[in-house]
Design a protein around this motif. Structure first.
Motif, PDB file in Angstrom:
ATOM      1  N   ALA A   1      16.126  34.470   5.821  1.00 31.41           N
ATOM      2  CA  ALA A   1      17.028  34.410   6.695  1.00 31.41           C
ATOM      3  C   ALA A   1      17.894  32.996   6.757  1.00 31.41           C
ATOM      4  N   GLU A   2      19.399  33.234   6.836  1.00 30.26           N
ATOM      5  CA  GLU A   2      20.079  31.998   6.645  1.00 30.26           C
ATOM      6  C   GLU A   2      20.692  31.588   7.862  1.00 30.26           C
TER       7      GLU A   2
ATOM      8  N   ASN B   1      29.431  36.041  12.105  1.00 26.07           N
ATOM      9  CA  ASN B   1      28.880  35.324  10.753  1.00 26.07           C
ATOM     10  C   ASN B   1      27.548  35.274  10.532  1.00 26.07           C
ATOM     11  N   ILE B   2      26.685  35.892  11.304  1.00 27.75           N
ATOM     12  CA  ILE B   2      25.194  35.710  11.429  1.00 27.75           C
ATOM     13  C   ILE B   2      24.532  36.921  10.910  1.00 27.75           C
ATOM     14  N   ASP B   3      23.506  36.738  10.000  1.00 25.83           N
ATOM     15  CA  ASP B   3      22.778  37.970   9.296  1.00 25.83           C
ATOM     16  C   ASP B   3      21.473  38.395  10.264  1.00 25.83           C
TER      17      ASP B   3
ATOM     18  N   SER C   1      22.842  42.071  10.098  1.00 27.53           N
ATOM     19  CA  SER C   1      22.208  42.945   9.144  1.00 27.53           C
ATOM     20  C   SER C   1      20.745  43.291   9.272  1.00 27.53           C
ATOM     21  N   SER C   2      20.350  42.394   9.984  1.00 27.59           N
ATOM     22  CA  SER C   2      18.719  42.616  10.297  1.00 27.59           C
ATOM     23  C   SER C   2      18.189  41.998  11.541  1.00 27.59           C
ATOM     24  N   CYS C   3      17.660  42.784  12.283  1.00 27.35           N
ATOM     25  CA  CYS C   3      17.327  42.255  13.804  1.00 27.35           C
ATOM     26  C   CYS C   3      15.583  42.419  13.933  1.00 27.35           C
TER      27      CYS C   3
END
Length: 214
Positions: free
Chosen positions: A74-75, A113-115, A148-150
């Motif tokens: 994760a970034e 702007n969060i993945d 995109s991912s939780c």
């Protein structure tokens, strides 16, 4: 008086004149699942819904979440405030993290702007393999939709047999005993299919869902 206040006033007057009566409803659960092993039943159905499940514990939650974030590469991480009681944001070993503690307008440039995001669920439903969340300021609805991912934290003891019992618990999450204004049920990764029956993930929410049971 603004039109909004006028509408609210009329609704309040209408409720006083015509109060909503509480109706006792009995529920018969006819679905087949192991009622004596709710965690196992939940894991089976959640994985069938394409959600990935990680078994953790209260003692190892911090280490397990940190390892999961590292493995997933994760970034940027969005943290809902309602995880603070079990996993303080300061304890999460992650460089680029943002606590969702302001309005959308104040955090707009960061939010979209969060993945990855990490939130806490209120209940799990064993016989459907789904997560139930009463959204509020501590756990905003967008936290599970715009990434995109939780990653979802869920207490094992919060897994209930069926949707009927889950609704009653979510209803009780408000002090006034009414249902929350917004409830989100998460089956797994967001998906849809076009006329050619090709499944597409991530259209209405996250492409990946990770449930951490502790």
């Amino acid at each position: 008086m603004s039109s909004r206040e006028d509408i609210y006033g009329k609704i309040k007057d209408a409720l006083k004149a015509n109060p909503i009566l509480e109706v006792k409803v009995e529920h018969n659960d006819h679905m087949i699942y192991d009622r004596d092993r709710l965690v196992d039943a939940y894991v089976e159905y959640q994985e069938a819904n394409k959600g990935e499940v990680l078994l953790s514990s209260k003692e190892t939650l911090k280490e397990d979440v940190s390892k999961l974030l590292a493995d997933l590469k994760a970034e940027r991480l969005l943290i809902a405030k309602n995880i603070e009681s079990v996993l303080p944001a300061d304890s999460i070993e992650f460089a680029n993290k943002i606590v969702y503690d302001k309005s959308v307008e104040e955090q707009r440039s960061d939010l979209f702007n969060i993945d990855f995001s990490i939130i806490h669920a209120d209940v799990g439903v064993a016989n459907l393999g789904i997560i139930g969340i009463a959204t509020n300021e501590e756990n905003p609805r967008l936290a599970s939709l715009i990434v995109s991912s939780c990653i979802i934290l869920l207490k094992k003891e919060s897994i209930l047999p069926n949707l009927f019992e889950a609704i009653n618990v979510l209803k009780g999450s408000r002090k006034d005993g009414h249902l929350p204004t917004n409830i989100v049920f998460i089956l797994g990764p967001s998906r849809t299919a076009d006329i050619e029956l090709k499944t597409v993930l991530g259209v209405h929410g996250p492409r990946n869902v990770y449930v951490v049971l502790y």
